[in-house]
Design an enzyme around this catalytic site. Sequence first.
Site, PDB file in Angstrom:
ATOM      1  N   ASP A   1       0.833  -1.212   0.000  1.00 57.19           N
ATOM      2  CA  ASP A   1       0.000   0.000   0.000  1.00 57.19           C
ATOM      3  C   ASP A   1       0.868   1.263   0.000  1.00 57.19           C
ATOM      4  OD1 ASP A   1      -1.408  -2.241   0.991  1.00 57.19           O
ATOM      5  OD2 ASP A   1      -2.781  -1.000   2.166  1.00 57.19           O
TER       6      ASP A   1
ATOM      7  N   ASP B   1      -0.587  -2.685  -4.500  1.00 52.67           N
ATOM      8  CA  ASP B   1      -1.787  -2.731  -3.655  1.00 52.67           C
ATOM      9  C   ASP B   1      -2.434  -1.355  -3.709  1.00 52.67           C
ATOM     10  OD1 ASP B   1      -3.695  -3.267  -1.456  1.00 52.67           O
ATOM     11  OD2 ASP B   1      -2.466  -5.031  -1.076  1.00 52.67           O
ATOM     12  N   ASP B   2      -3.250  -1.008  -2.710  1.00 53.20           N
ATOM     13  CA  ASP B   2      -3.924   0.286  -2.780  1.00 53.20           C
ATOM     14  C   ASP B   2      -2.919   1.432  -2.873  1.00 53.20           C
ATOM     15  OD1 ASP B   2      -6.590  -0.674  -2.564  1.00 53.20           O
ATOM     16  OD2 ASP B   2      -6.322  -0.937  -0.407  1.00 53.20           O
TER      17      ASP B   2
ATOM     18  N   HIS C   1      -3.896  -1.136  -6.806  1.00 51.36           N
ATOM     19  CA  HIS C   1      -5.320  -1.409  -6.676  1.00 51.36           C
ATOM     20  C   HIS C   1      -6.158  -0.139  -6.672  1.00 51.36           C
ATOM     21  CE1 HIS C   1      -4.342  -5.563  -4.643  1.00 51.36           C
ATOM     22  NE2 HIS C   1      -3.833  -5.430  -5.844  1.00 51.36           N
TER      23      HIS C   1
ATOM     24  N   ARG D   1     -12.513   2.774  -5.334  1.00 56.70           N
ATOM     25  CA  ARG D   1     -13.209   1.684  -4.647  1.00 56.70           C
ATOM     26  C   ARG D   1     -13.596   2.120  -3.239  1.00 56.70           C
ATOM     27  NH1 ARG D   1     -10.288  -4.119  -3.631  1.00 56.70           N
ATOM     28  NH2 ARG D   1      -8.538  -2.700  -3.298  1.00 56.70           N
TER      29      ARG D   1
ATOM     30  N   LYS E   1     -14.832  -0.079  -0.024  1.00 57.19           N
ATOM     31  CA  LYS E   1     -15.027  -1.476   0.382  1.00 57.19           C
ATOM     32  C   LYS E   1     -15.308  -1.516   1.873  1.00 57.19           C
ATOM     33  CE  LYS E   1      -9.922  -1.759   0.036  1.00 57.19           C
ATOM     34  NZ  LYS E   1      -8.712  -2.570  -0.002  1.00 57.19           N
TER      35      LYS E   1
END
Length: 361
Positions: free
Chosen positions: A179, A199-200, A221, A252, A254
């Site tokens: 991340d 990742d994010d 991501h 996103r 989530k």
Amino acid sequence: MAASLTFALLASLAIAAPTADSSSCTGTISSLSDVTAAVECTTVNINAFTVPAGETFTLSLLDGTTVNVNGDVQFGNVSWAGPLFEVKGINGNNYLFDGGGPFYWDGLGTNGGTTKPHPMMKIEISGTMSDVYVVNSPAQCFSVSNPAALTMTGITVDNSQGDATNSQSNGLPAGHNTDGFDVSADDLVIEKSTVLNQDDCLAINKGTNLVFSDNYCSGGHGISIGSITSDVTVSGVVISGNTVVNSQQAFRIKTDASATGSTVSNVTYSGNTATGCTDYGVLITQSYPASLGTPGTGTDISDINFSGSTTTLTTESGVDMVAVDCGTGACTGTWDWSSLKVSGGQDGPIDNCTVITGFTQ
Ligand SMILES: *[C@@H]1O[C@H](CO)[C@@H](O)[C@H](O)[C@H]1NC(C)=O
Ligand SMILES: *[C@@H]1O[C@H](CO)[C@@H](O)[C@H](O)[C@H]1NC(C)=O
Ligand SMILES: *[C@@H]1O[C@H](CO)[C@@H](O)[C@H](O)[C@H]1NC(C)=O
Ligand SMILES: *[C@@H]1O[C@H](CO)[C@@H](O)[C@H](O)[C@H]1NC(C)=O
């Protein structure tokens, strides 16, 4: 006589506007009125003194400054928001913080394999952090929990080397769970920064008054809120002017299917550009860790706008451009999506969410 008078005048002007050389002085602070002059020096000595009630003792230091505290600092007693003491200004000058990622990377991140130091960079300051350049974080890079307003500007996280496999990763991309910014904080601006990772790019876990603007995210991501666990609040988020390329998702939200007592509200996306999304363009799901699954209803998501300047998004073909997976009655308020333009892929499901206006896939 006239010439030496002119010289003396120039010399005193030079003291008023110090050059780089003159910063090798020692400044001494014995009251707040000494601060402005003292922070022009790269050695700052603080004597015992009392900061008047209701005022912040702010040190905005030059690069490489050493601060010596030589006495007790007291603060006048009054009920106010503070902070009492604030140190400003980490300027990384884009020198590298090299986390040695390849030593750790085994394609498993923090889900297994070797123990990896994470986060690599734990930030608990207020003020400004600029031009900090990180390469090869073992796993998650920045964890930000600033105690008062913080602006992070011109930050780089370059874990692009982790896109490739290595001898430890069994054919997987070596970098994992890398991340860029994990945020649990209020009053934070992250701007003009670059994240190349797996990742994010951003993951907001909780907080209010957060701005993520004019950043570049590649290979990971995308820009995320969540995952949201129980009893947390995210509100007042502005995501603007960012560029997201070759990432799983662009945007996103989530929330854990099992989460209860949480809210995500007042999020505005504007003027972003995303290309080459591989999994979804926009994904809003209350089924996490599933992307689309059985949504929970314990987190209320309200007032999510794509408004103001147009946000343009393209996905690869066959990919859901927009997918929304809400629990019954758990996506509420006004969702003005009139400034979202999508192309490239297919229409995704919009389930249990009747509040979106101004948008057709
Ligand atoms: C503020 O109050 C505390 C507790 O009574 C005291 O120790 C401190 O000296 C006070 N500070 C000042 C500047 O008067
Ligand atoms: C929404 O968030 C913005 C940005 O933090 C803030 O200025 C505004 O007051 C918030 N609106 C509401 C209704 O809370
Ligand atoms: C979202 O847009 C609606 C309609 O324009 C507006 O009433 C609302 O305040 C906006 N909310 C946010 C969070 O910007
Ligand atoms: C709508 O929400 C309910 C309650 O959370 C859930 O059981 C159902 O699966 C959802 N419908 C869809 C199509 O996701």
